[in-house]
Design a protein around this motif. Structure first.
Motif, PDB file in Angstrom:
ATOM      1  N   PHE A  87       0.815  -1.215   0.000  1.00 22.92           N
ATOM      2  CA  PHE A  87       0.000   0.000   0.000  1.00 22.92           C
ATOM      3  C   PHE A  87       0.852   1.270   0.000  1.00 22.92           C
ATOM      4  O   PHE A  87       0.392   2.330  -0.411  1.00 22.92           O
ATOM      5  CB  PHE A  87      -0.946  -0.002   1.197  1.00 22.92           C
ATOM      6  CG  PHE A  87      -2.124  -0.924   1.035  1.00 22.92           C
ATOM      7  CD1 PHE A  87      -2.973  -0.789  -0.051  1.00 22.92           C
ATOM      8  CD2 PHE A  87      -2.369  -1.935   1.943  1.00 22.92           C
ATOM      9  CE1 PHE A  87      -4.052  -1.644  -0.225  1.00 22.92           C
ATOM     10  CE2 PHE A  87      -3.446  -2.802   1.781  1.00 22.92           C
ATOM     11  CZ  PHE A  87      -4.295  -2.653   0.692  1.00 22.92           C
ATOM     12  N   PRO A  91       1.015   3.292  -4.787  1.00 20.25           N
ATOM     13  CA  PRO A  91       0.754   4.667  -5.266  1.00 20.25           C
ATOM     14  C   PRO A  91       1.961   5.294  -5.962  1.00 20.25           C
ATOM     15  O   PRO A  91       1.796   6.023  -6.947  1.00 20.25           O
ATOM     16  CB  PRO A  91       0.409   5.431  -3.976  1.00 20.25           C
ATOM     17  CG  PRO A  91      -0.099   4.379  -3.045  1.00 20.25           C
ATOM     18  CD  PRO A  91       0.719   3.163  -3.348  1.00 20.25           C
ATOM     19  N   SER A  94       2.178   3.686  -9.357  1.00 14.27           N
ATOM     20  CA  SER A  94       1.083   4.213 -10.185  1.00 14.27           C
ATOM     21  C   SER A  94       1.411   5.619 -10.687  1.00 14.27           C
ATOM     22  O   SER A  94       1.099   5.965 -11.835  1.00 14.27           O
ATOM     23  CB  SER A  94      -0.218   4.239  -9.376  1.00 14.27           C
ATOM     24  OG  SER A  94      -0.560   2.950  -8.921  1.00 14.27           O
ATOM     25  N   SER A  95       2.027   6.412  -9.830  1.00 11.45           N
ATOM     26  CA  SER A  95       2.403   7.772 -10.231  1.00 11.45           C
ATOM     27  C   SER A  95       3.432   7.747 -11.353  1.00 11.45           C
ATOM     28  O   SER A  95       3.339   8.527 -12.314  1.00 11.45           O
ATOM     29  CB  SER A  95       2.960   8.531  -9.020  1.00 11.45           C
ATOM     30  OG  SER A  95       3.429   9.803  -9.398  1.00 11.45           O
ATOM     31  N   LYS A  98       1.692   6.754 -14.566  1.00  7.61           N
ATOM     32  CA  LYS A  98       0.912   7.861 -15.116  1.00  7.61           C
ATOM     33  C   LYS A  98       1.815   8.906 -15.763  1.00  7.61           C
ATOM     34  O   LYS A  98       1.535   9.396 -16.864  1.00  7.61           O
ATOM     35  CB  LYS A  98       0.085   8.506 -14.005  1.00  7.61           C
ATOM     36  CG  LYS A  98      -0.828   9.617 -14.500  1.00  7.61           C
ATOM     37  CD  LYS A  98      -1.668  10.179 -13.360  1.00  7.61           C
ATOM     38  CE  LYS A  98      -2.567  11.307 -13.851  1.00  7.61           C
ATOM     39  NZ  LYS A  98      -3.380  11.876 -12.749  1.00  7.61           N
ATOM     40  N   ASN A 246      10.173  10.012  -4.368  1.00  7.95           N
ATOM     41  CA  ASN A 246       9.084   9.191  -4.901  1.00  7.95           C
ATOM     42  C   ASN A 246       9.515   8.369  -6.110  1.00  7.95           C
ATOM     43  O   ASN A 246       9.267   7.160  -6.193  1.00  7.95           O
ATOM     44  CB  ASN A 246       7.884  10.063  -5.263  1.00  7.95           C
ATOM     45  CG  ASN A 246       7.206  10.650  -4.042  1.00  7.95           C
ATOM     46  OD1 ASN A 246       7.425  10.204  -2.921  1.00  7.95           O
ATOM     47  ND2 ASN A 246       6.389  11.666  -4.247  1.00  7.95           N
TER      48      ASN A 246
END
Length: 386
Positions: A87, A91, A94-95, A98, A246
């Motif tokens: 979890f 994200p 996924s970022s 994208k 990130n």
């Protein structure tokens, strides 16, 4: 007449055995989901048993923690750690997906066209069929976008209800079955021994005990290897390549997962990490990464992944493969080559656990054979499992 009857009886016996194997295979295929849940629960229990052992050591006023409570806490720790990691990382991944899928290919191509112009000219002259409009950077960018297609990613999110339902059922099944495997030590052994003839029961118990011991060490070692590889890549991408927390964490996690595939995985992970790092740097709206030339930044990314693989090859893998499952590096390498040739890279993930099972079975049931005795010395296999 008697010889004819004996041949007939023997043929009938072989036919029954073949029919039994076919029936067993059909049952396994029909209930493959349930068998999959059981196997995953076995893996989880093997990882959780050392945790349970630590919880059982301390005592309060001469009383130790009950088995059911120690099993529950161990399972919660293992499942909780896996889900927390997923979890936190999903994200970030996924970022990255994208950002890459929405990258401006033309703009990115312009920013790196200068250092690639000579290479493009050389490729067009060497391979005329590529055409006069061929540009390597555009081709790579298009392939990356296909790999991380946002529409495909959106469709996956659109079917999340059914995926989450199956995932929830799987998690519940694994947790429920795994709890009893952890709590009732020897439950899996009892299930297997109930299916074998009495004369092989004790040998089967010893074989399963050896398998559990070796595979428990192996799976824990693989988890440590994934975390170790991801950590080194993260430090390199963040502090050296300056990609940002990130992006560095997301790429490092993906390279760590790819590293689970022996030999081939590190190459795929390194190549993917390099392409993603370049795409993020040259398609980002804000300055990202070291302020150096394209070729220099590419060299930095490749150096980071190569350094990580040197650490993995000379430190992590010898400790995991040779120490945990008591196999020689050449032995493992040959097995992986055979399995990779038969089933491809993905089959290599399960090659070592399956080979470990066969090694233990060969030693326990056919240890009296000279070839087995020479290839699998007893002290290598069970010296630490006494």
């Amino acid at each position: 007449m008697e010889n004819t009857e004996r041949h007939t009886d023997r043929l009938a016996k072989y036919i029954l055995i073949a029919a039994g194997i076919c029936l067993l295979g059909l049952l396994c295929w029909t209930f493959r989901n349930i068998i999959g849940y059981i196997l995953i629960a076995v893996v989880v229990s093997l990882i959780a048993k050392p945790v349970m052992g630590l919880l059982k050591k301390p005592s309060i006023r001469g009383r130790k923690i009950p088995n059911w409570l120690a099993a529950a806490v161990s399972l919660i720790i293992v499942i909780g750690a896996i889900l927390t990691l997923l979890f936190l990382i999903i994200p970030l991944v996924s970022s990255i997906v994208k950002d890459v899928s929405m990258a401006n290919i033309e703009q990115t191509a312009k920013s790196i066209a200068a250092p690639l112009s000579d290479l493009n000219v050389y490729l067009r002259e060497s391979f005329p069929k590529l055409g006069n409009d061929f540009r390597l950077e555009v081709v790579i960018g298009q392939q990356v976008q296909k790999l991380f297609n946002v529409s495909a990613f959106s469709s996956l999110i659109g079917s999340a209800a059914s995926v989450l339902t199956s995932f929830a059922i799987g998690i519940f099944s694994v947790v429920f079955i795994g709890f009893f495997f952890i709590k009732d030590d020897g439950l899996f052994t009892k299930i297997v021994c109930a299916l074998v003839p009495d004369k092989y029961e004790k040998t089967t118990e010893k074989a399963i005990d050896d398998i559990e011991h070796l595979l428990s060490r192996y799976f824990i070692g693989v988890i440590i290897e994934v975390i170790g590889v991801a950590l080194i890549n993260f430090i390199g991408l963040w502090l050296v390549a300056r990609l940002g927390i990130n992006a560095a964490l997301g790429i490092a996690f993906m390279t760590g997962i790819f590293n689970v595939i022996p030999y081939v995985g590190p190459l795929l992970g390194g190549a993917l990490g390099t392409i993603l790092g370049l795409t993020i740097k040259y398609s980002s709206a804000v300055p990202v990464g070291l302020d150096i030339s394209f070729l220099g930044f590419t060299a930095v990314l490749i150096a980071i992944f190569c350094f990580t693989q040197l650490i993995d090859n000379f430190l992590y893998q010898p400790l995991i493969y040779s120490t945990s499952i008591k196999s020689k590096p050449l032995e493992i390498f040959i097995v992986l080559l055979i399995v990779g040739n038969i089933g491809g890279p993905l089959a290599m993930i399960i090659a070592i656990p399956i080979y470990t099972v066969f090694r233990v079975i060969a030693f326990r049931f056919f240890g009296h054979k000279k070839a087995i005795r020479r290839l699998i010395p007893s002290e290598r296999l069970i010296s630490e499992n006494q």
